[in-house]
Design a protein around this motif. Structure first.
Motif, short mmCIF file in Angstrom:
data_model
loop_
_atom_site.label_atom_id
_atom_site.label_comp_id
_atom_site.label_asym_id
_atom_site.label_seq_id
_atom_site.Cartn_x
_atom_site.Cartn_y
_atom_site.Cartn_z
N ASP A 174 -26.19 -19.03 -22.02
CA ASP A 174 -26.64 -17.62 -22.09
C ASP A 174 -26.04 -16.79 -20.96
O ASP A 174 -25.71 -15.62 -21.14
CB ASP A 174 -28.18 -17.55 -22.03
CG ASP A 174 -28.80 -17.91 -23.38
OD1 ASP A 174 -28.05 -17.91 -24.38
OD2 ASP A 174 -30.01 -18.20 -23.42
N ASP A 175 -25.93 -17.41 -19.77
CA ASP A 175 -25.29 -16.70 -18.63
C ASP A 175 -23.85 -16.33 -18.98
O ASP A 175 -23.38 -15.23 -18.68
CB ASP A 175 -25.26 -17.58 -17.38
CG ASP A 175 -26.64 -17.86 -16.81
OD1 ASP A 175 -27.57 -17.08 -17.09
OD2 ASP A 175 -26.78 -18.88 -16.08
N VAL A 176 -23.13 -17.29 -19.58
CA VAL A 176 -21.72 -17.04 -19.93
C VAL A 176 -21.64 -15.92 -20.97
O VAL A 176 -20.80 -15.02 -20.86
CB VAL A 176 -21.02 -18.32 -20.45
CG1 VAL A 176 -19.58 -18.02 -20.85
CG2 VAL A 176 -21.05 -19.41 -19.38
N LYS A 177 -22.56 -15.95 -21.94
CA LYS A 177 -22.55 -14.89 -22.97
C LYS A 177 -22.76 -13.52 -22.33
O LYS A 177 -22.08 -12.55 -22.67
CB LYS A 177 -23.65 -15.15 -24.00
CG LYS A 177 -23.31 -16.28 -24.96
CD LYS A 177 -24.41 -16.43 -25.99
CE LYS A 177 -23.96 -17.33 -27.12
NZ LYS A 177 -25.01 -17.53 -28.13
N ALA A 178 -23.69 -13.45 -21.39
CA ALA A 178 -23.96 -12.17 -20.71
C ALA A 178 -22.75 -11.73 -19.88
O ALA A 178 -22.39 -10.55 -19.85
CB ALA A 178 -25.21 -12.30 -19.84
N LEU A 179 -22.12 -12.71 -19.22
CA LEU A 179 -20.94 -12.41 -18.41
C LEU A 179 -19.81 -11.87 -19.30
O LEU A 179 -19.11 -10.91 -18.95
CB LEU A 179 -20.51 -13.68 -17.65
CG LEU A 179 -19.30 -13.60 -16.72
CD1 LEU A 179 -19.42 -12.48 -15.70
CD2 LEU A 179 -19.12 -14.95 -15.99
N LEU A 180 -19.64 -12.48 -20.47
CA LEU A 180 -18.60 -12.01 -21.40
C LEU A 180 -18.86 -10.57 -21.83
O LEU A 180 -17.93 -9.77 -21.94
CB LEU A 180 -18.54 -12.92 -22.63
CG LEU A 180 -17.86 -14.28 -22.41
CD1 LEU A 180 -18.16 -15.25 -23.56
CD2 LEU A 180 -16.34 -14.11 -22.26
N LYS A 181 -20.13 -10.22 -22.01
CA LYS A 181 -20.44 -8.83 -22.39
C LYS A 181 -20.12 -7.88 -21.24
O LYS A 181 -19.62 -6.78 -21.47
CB LYS A 181 -21.91 -8.70 -22.79
CG LYS A 181 -22.18 -9.20 -24.20
CD LYS A 181 -23.47 -8.61 -24.77
CE LYS A 181 -23.48 -8.79 -26.29
NZ LYS A 181 -24.77 -8.51 -26.90
N ARG A 182 -20.40 -8.32 -20.00
CA ARG A 182 -20.07 -7.45 -18.86
C ARG A 182 -18.56 -7.28 -18.74
O ARG A 182 -18.07 -6.22 -18.38
CB ARG A 182 -20.65 -8.04 -17.56
CG ARG A 182 -22.17 -8.03 -17.50
CD ARG A 182 -22.70 -8.18 -16.08
NE ARG A 182 -22.45 -9.47 -15.47
CZ ARG A 182 -23.11 -10.61 -15.71
NH1 ARG A 182 -24.08 -10.61 -16.60
NH2 ARG A 182 -22.81 -11.72 -15.09
N LEU A 183 -17.81 -8.34 -19.06
CA LEU A 183 -16.34 -8.24 -19.01
C LEU A 183 -15.83 -7.27 -20.07
O LEU A 183 -14.96 -6.44 -19.80
CB LEU A 183 -15.70 -9.63 -19.21
CG LEU A 183 -15.77 -10.54 -17.99
CD1 LEU A 183 -15.42 -11.98 -18.37
CD2 LEU A 183 -14.84 -10.06 -16.88
N CYS A 184 -16.39 -7.33 -21.27
CA CYS A 184 -15.97 -6.39 -22.33
C CYS A 184 -16.32 -4.96 -21.95
O CYS A 184 -15.62 -4.02 -22.35
CB CYS A 184 -16.59 -6.77 -23.67
SG CYS A 184 -15.81 -8.23 -24.41
#
Ligand code: PXL
Length: 279
Positions: free
Chosen positions: A161-171
Protein backbone atom coordinates in the motif's frame (compact mmCIF):
# COMPACT_ATOMS: atom_id res chain seq x y z
CA UNK A 1 11.89 1.05 -38.75
CA UNK A 2 11.41 3.11 -35.64
CA UNK A 3 14.02 5.67 -34.62
CA UNK A 4 14.44 6.74 -31.00
CA UNK A 5 16.76 9.13 -29.23
CA UNK A 6 18.54 8.41 -25.97
CA UNK A 7 19.94 11.35 -24.03
CA UNK A 8 22.47 10.41 -21.33
CA UNK A 9 26.22 10.36 -20.72
CA UNK A 10 28.92 8.26 -22.30
CA UNK A 11 30.89 6.59 -19.53
CA UNK A 12 33.70 5.12 -21.61
CA UNK A 13 34.35 2.16 -19.28
CA UNK A 14 32.00 0.66 -16.67
CA UNK A 15 28.87 -0.35 -18.59
CA UNK A 16 26.09 2.13 -17.87
CA UNK A 17 24.00 4.83 -19.59
CA UNK A 18 24.63 5.03 -23.36
CA UNK A 19 26.99 2.04 -23.59
CA UNK A 20 24.05 0.02 -22.22
CA UNK A 21 21.09 1.78 -23.90
CA UNK A 22 22.55 1.79 -27.41
CA UNK A 23 23.22 -1.97 -27.73
CA UNK A 24 20.04 -3.04 -25.89
CA UNK A 25 17.60 -0.86 -27.84
CA UNK A 26 19.40 -1.64 -31.12
CA UNK A 27 19.11 -5.37 -30.37
CA UNK A 28 15.36 -4.84 -30.10
CA UNK A 29 15.39 -3.76 -33.77
CA UNK A 30 15.08 -0.04 -33.17
CA UNK A 31 17.41 2.60 -34.57
CA UNK A 32 18.98 4.33 -31.59
CA UNK A 33 20.24 7.87 -32.04
CA UNK A 34 22.20 9.35 -29.16
CA UNK A 35 22.75 12.73 -27.59
CA UNK A 36 25.62 12.49 -25.07
CA UNK A 37 25.24 14.77 -22.07
CA UNK A 38 28.83 14.32 -20.89
CA UNK A 39 31.83 12.10 -21.60
CA UNK A 40 33.45 10.44 -18.58
CA UNK A 41 36.40 8.07 -18.37
CA UNK A 42 34.19 5.83 -16.19
CA UNK A 43 30.98 6.34 -14.22
CA UNK A 44 31.26 8.32 -11.01
CA UNK A 45 31.42 5.34 -8.63
CA UNK A 46 35.10 4.98 -9.53
CA UNK A 47 37.58 6.84 -7.35
CA UNK A 48 39.12 8.76 -10.26
CA UNK A 49 37.17 9.89 -13.29
CA UNK A 50 37.30 12.61 -15.93
CA UNK A 51 34.14 14.56 -16.81
CA UNK A 52 33.63 16.56 -20.01
CA UNK A 53 30.36 18.46 -19.75
CA UNK A 54 28.56 18.75 -23.10
CA UNK A 55 25.78 21.13 -21.99
CA UNK A 56 26.82 23.77 -24.52
CA UNK A 57 26.48 21.33 -27.44
CA UNK A 58 22.97 20.10 -26.73
CA UNK A 59 20.96 22.99 -28.20
CA UNK A 60 23.20 23.30 -31.29
CA UNK A 61 22.94 19.59 -32.05
CA UNK A 62 19.15 19.51 -31.63
CA UNK A 63 18.66 22.74 -33.63
CA UNK A 64 20.70 21.22 -36.45
CA UNK A 65 18.58 18.04 -36.37
CA UNK A 66 15.49 20.25 -36.66
CA UNK A 67 16.95 21.91 -39.76
CA UNK A 68 17.48 18.43 -41.21
CA UNK A 69 13.89 17.40 -40.36
CA UNK A 70 15.04 14.55 -38.13
CA UNK A 71 12.16 12.90 -36.24
CA UNK A 72 11.97 10.44 -33.34
CA UNK A 73 9.33 7.91 -32.30
CA UNK A 74 10.49 8.02 -28.70
CA UNK A 75 12.95 9.81 -26.43
CA UNK A 76 14.55 8.11 -23.43
CA UNK A 77 16.56 10.27 -21.05
CA UNK A 78 18.87 9.09 -18.27
CA UNK A 79 21.85 10.60 -16.45
CA UNK A 80 22.07 14.34 -17.17
CA UNK A 81 25.35 16.16 -16.69
CA UNK A 82 24.24 19.55 -15.34
CA UNK A 83 21.33 21.47 -13.85
CA UNK A 84 21.02 23.51 -17.07
CA UNK A 85 20.62 20.34 -19.14
CA UNK A 86 17.29 19.58 -17.50
CA UNK A 87 15.58 22.56 -19.19
CA UNK A 88 17.41 21.86 -22.47
CA UNK A 89 16.12 18.29 -22.49
CA UNK A 90 12.60 19.49 -21.65
CA UNK A 91 12.85 21.77 -24.70
CA UNK A 92 13.87 18.81 -26.88
CA UNK A 93 10.69 17.00 -25.72
CA UNK A 94 8.68 20.01 -26.94
CA UNK A 95 10.65 20.65 -30.15
CA UNK A 96 10.48 17.04 -31.34
CA UNK A 97 7.01 16.22 -30.06
CA UNK A 98 4.72 14.49 -32.53
CA UNK A 99 1.60 12.37 -32.04
CA UNK A 100 2.44 9.07 -30.37
CA UNK A 101 6.02 9.97 -29.43
CA UNK A 102 6.93 8.26 -26.15
CA UNK A 103 8.75 10.44 -23.59
CA UNK A 104 10.48 8.08 -21.14
CA UNK A 105 12.45 9.57 -18.22
CA UNK A 106 14.79 7.64 -15.97
CA UNK A 107 15.76 10.31 -13.41
CA UNK A 108 19.13 8.56 -12.90
CA UNK A 109 20.76 10.48 -10.06
CA UNK A 110 21.12 8.29 -6.99
CA UNK A 111 20.78 4.96 -5.19
CA UNK A 112 20.80 3.48 -1.69
CA UNK A 113 19.60 6.72 -0.11
CA UNK A 114 22.29 8.91 -1.66
CA UNK A 115 22.59 11.14 -4.70
CA UNK A 116 25.53 10.45 -7.04
CA UNK A 117 28.55 12.80 -6.78
CA UNK A 118 27.84 16.27 -8.16
CA UNK A 119 24.06 16.24 -7.59
CA UNK A 120 22.16 18.07 -4.84
CA UNK A 121 18.57 18.49 -3.67
CA UNK A 122 17.93 21.38 -6.06
CA UNK A 123 18.99 19.14 -8.97
CA UNK A 124 16.63 16.41 -7.77
CA UNK A 125 13.67 18.81 -7.53
CA UNK A 126 14.47 20.14 -11.00
CA UNK A 127 14.57 16.54 -12.31
CA UNK A 128 11.05 16.25 -10.88
CA UNK A 129 10.02 18.99 -13.34
CA UNK A 130 11.37 16.96 -16.28
CA UNK A 131 9.44 13.95 -14.97
CA UNK A 132 6.33 16.15 -15.22
CA UNK A 133 6.86 16.36 -18.99
CA UNK A 134 7.23 12.59 -19.47
CA UNK A 135 4.71 9.90 -20.45
CA UNK A 136 6.37 7.45 -18.07
CA UNK A 137 9.07 7.74 -15.42
CA UNK A 138 11.13 4.93 -13.85
CA UNK A 139 12.82 6.13 -10.65
CA UNK A 140 14.23 3.94 -7.88
CA UNK A 141 13.19 4.63 -4.28
CA UNK A 142 16.10 6.99 -3.65
CA UNK A 143 15.33 9.11 -6.69
CA UNK A 144 11.61 9.10 -5.85
CA UNK A 145 12.31 10.31 -2.30
CA UNK A 146 14.63 13.12 -3.43
CA UNK A 147 12.27 14.34 -6.16
CA UNK A 148 9.33 14.40 -3.75
CA UNK A 149 11.34 15.96 -0.91
CA UNK A 150 10.71 12.90 1.28
CA UNK A 151 13.04 10.99 3.59
CA UNK A 152 14.52 7.78 2.15
CA UNK A 153 13.68 5.01 4.59
CA UNK A 154 14.90 1.90 2.71
CA UNK A 155 13.08 -0.01 -0.03
CA UNK A 156 12.16 -2.95 2.22
CA UNK A 157 10.31 -0.67 4.66
CA UNK A 158 7.49 0.02 2.18
CA UNK A 159 4.37 -2.19 2.23
CA UNK A 160 2.46 -2.74 -0.99
CA UNK A 161 0.00 0.00 0.00
CA UNK A 162 2.92 2.36 0.73
CA UNK A 163 4.33 1.70 -2.75
CA UNK A 164 0.92 2.33 -4.32
CA UNK A 165 0.65 5.67 -2.51
CA UNK A 166 4.21 6.58 -3.51
CA UNK A 167 3.41 5.81 -7.16
CA UNK A 168 0.44 8.18 -6.99
CA UNK A 169 2.65 10.93 -5.54
CA UNK A 170 5.12 10.35 -8.39
CA UNK A 171 2.35 10.65 -11.00
CA UNK A 172 1.33 13.91 -9.32
CA UNK A 173 4.65 15.32 -10.61
CA UNK A 174 2.81 15.34 -13.95
CA UNK A 175 3.62 12.06 -15.71
CA UNK A 176 0.58 9.84 -16.33
CA UNK A 177 2.54 6.67 -15.51
CA UNK A 178 5.31 5.77 -13.10
CA UNK A 179 7.22 2.57 -12.35
CA UNK A 180 9.28 2.09 -9.18
CA UNK A 181 12.26 -0.24 -9.34
CA UNK A 182 13.74 -2.13 -6.41
CA UNK A 183 10.37 -2.98 -4.82
CA UNK A 184 11.15 -5.42 -2.00
CA UNK A 185 8.06 -6.90 -0.36
CA UNK A 186 9.75 -10.09 0.80
CA UNK A 187 12.43 -12.41 -0.52
CA UNK A 188 10.17 -13.92 -3.15
CA UNK A 189 8.76 -10.52 -4.14
CA UNK A 190 11.56 -8.42 -5.53
CA UNK A 191 10.94 -6.36 -8.65
CA UNK A 192 8.87 -3.47 -9.89
CA UNK A 193 5.45 -1.89 -9.34
CA UNK A 194 3.83 0.64 -11.64
CA UNK A 195 0.76 2.85 -11.83
CA UNK A 196 -1.04 4.09 -14.93
CA UNK A 197 -3.17 7.03 -13.81
CA UNK A 198 -5.11 7.21 -17.11
CA UNK A 199 -6.41 3.67 -16.56
CA UNK A 200 -6.23 3.83 -12.75
CA UNK A 201 -4.44 0.46 -12.86
CA UNK A 202 -1.47 -0.90 -10.93
CA UNK A 203 0.99 -3.44 -12.33
CA UNK A 204 3.66 -5.51 -10.64
CA UNK A 205 6.29 -8.03 -11.61
CA UNK A 206 8.70 -9.86 -9.33
CA UNK A 207 11.54 -12.29 -9.86
CA UNK A 208 14.39 -13.89 -7.97
CA UNK A 209 16.10 -11.57 -5.48
CA UNK A 210 19.81 -11.64 -6.35
CA UNK A 211 21.44 -10.28 -3.25
CA UNK A 212 24.59 -8.92 -4.87
CA UNK A 213 24.05 -5.36 -6.04
CA UNK A 214 25.61 -4.42 -9.37
CA UNK A 215 26.23 -1.03 -10.81
CA UNK A 216 24.28 -0.10 -13.95
CA UNK A 217 21.31 -2.42 -13.45
CA UNK A 218 18.94 0.58 -13.39
CA UNK A 219 20.13 1.48 -16.90
CA UNK A 220 19.74 -2.11 -18.11
CA UNK A 221 16.20 -2.20 -16.69
CA UNK A 222 15.24 1.19 -18.18
CA UNK A 223 16.69 0.37 -21.62
CA UNK A 224 14.82 -2.96 -21.80
CA UNK A 225 11.57 -1.43 -20.52
CA UNK A 226 11.78 1.38 -23.09
CA UNK A 227 12.65 -1.17 -25.82
CA UNK A 228 9.61 -3.27 -24.82
CA UNK A 229 7.26 -0.27 -24.97
CA UNK A 230 8.70 0.85 -28.31
CA UNK A 231 8.19 -2.69 -29.66
CA UNK A 232 4.50 -2.35 -28.79
CA UNK A 233 4.45 -4.30 -25.53
CA UNK A 234 1.91 -3.31 -22.87
CA UNK A 235 3.35 -1.72 -19.73
CA UNK A 236 2.80 -5.02 -17.86
CA UNK A 237 4.71 -7.01 -20.53
CA UNK A 238 7.49 -4.42 -20.79
CA UNK A 239 8.00 -4.60 -17.01
CA UNK A 240 8.34 -8.38 -17.22
CA UNK A 241 10.80 -8.06 -20.15
CA UNK A 242 12.88 -5.55 -18.21
CA UNK A 243 12.93 -7.44 -14.89
CA UNK A 244 13.70 -10.84 -16.45
CA UNK A 245 16.40 -9.40 -18.71
CA UNK A 246 18.02 -7.54 -15.81
CA UNK A 247 17.95 -10.62 -13.55
CA UNK A 248 19.35 -12.81 -16.34
CA UNK A 249 22.16 -10.28 -16.92
CA UNK A 250 22.98 -10.38 -13.21
CA UNK A 251 23.10 -14.20 -13.27
CA UNK A 252 25.49 -14.05 -16.25
CA UNK A 253 27.75 -11.76 -14.24
CA UNK A 254 27.79 -13.82 -11.04
CA UNK A 255 28.43 -17.08 -12.89
CA UNK A 256 31.62 -15.75 -14.43
CA UNK A 257 34.75 -16.49 -12.42
CA UNK A 258 36.54 -13.29 -11.38
CA UNK A 259 33.65 -11.22 -12.62
CA UNK A 260 34.38 -7.54 -12.54
CA UNK A 261 32.40 -5.63 -9.96
CA UNK A 262 31.02 -2.95 -12.23
CA UNK A 263 28.41 -3.26 -14.90
CA UNK A 264 26.52 -6.47 -15.70
CA UNK A 265 27.08 -8.90 -18.58
CA UNK A 266 23.88 -7.95 -20.37
CA UNK A 267 25.58 -8.82 -23.67
CA UNK A 268 25.24 -12.52 -22.84
CA UNK A 269 21.51 -12.08 -22.14
CA UNK A 270 20.61 -10.44 -25.46
CA UNK A 271 19.16 -13.75 -26.83
CA UNK A 272 16.90 -13.83 -23.74
CA UNK A 273 15.83 -10.22 -24.44
CA UNK A 274 14.82 -11.14 -27.99
CA UNK A 275 12.68 -14.01 -26.61
CA UNK A 276 11.06 -11.76 -24.00
CA UNK A 277 10.22 -9.15 -26.62
CA UNK A 278 8.20 -11.73 -28.60
CA UNK A 279 5.63 -12.01 -25.78
O1 PXL B 1 24.08 4.10 -13.94
C1 PXL B 1 23.83 5.41 -13.60
C2 PXL B 1 24.97 6.32 -13.95
C3 PXL B 1 25.06 6.84 -15.21
N1 PXL B 1 26.04 7.68 -15.58
C4 PXL B 1 27.00 8.03 -14.70
C5 PXL B 1 26.99 7.53 -13.41
C6 PXL B 1 25.95 6.66 -13.01
C7 PXL B 1 25.92 6.14 -11.65
O2 PXL B 1 26.79 6.30 -10.85
O3 PXL B 1 27.96 7.87 -12.55
C8 PXL B 1 28.09 8.96 -15.13
Amino acid sequence: MKRVLSIQDISCVGKCSLTVALPIISAAGIETAILPTAVLSTHTAFKNFTFRDLTDDIQTISDTWKMENVTFDGIYTGYLGSFRQIDLVGKIFDDFNRPGMLRFVDPAMGDNGKLYPGFDEAFARKMGELCGKADIIVPNFTEAAFMLGEKYIGNEKYSKDDVKALLKRLCALGSPAAALTGVHLGDDQYGVMAYDSNKDEYYEYYSEHIKTSFHGTGDVFASACFAGLMCGQSLQSALKTAVEFTVDSMRQTISEPNHIWYGVNFEKSIPELIKLLKN
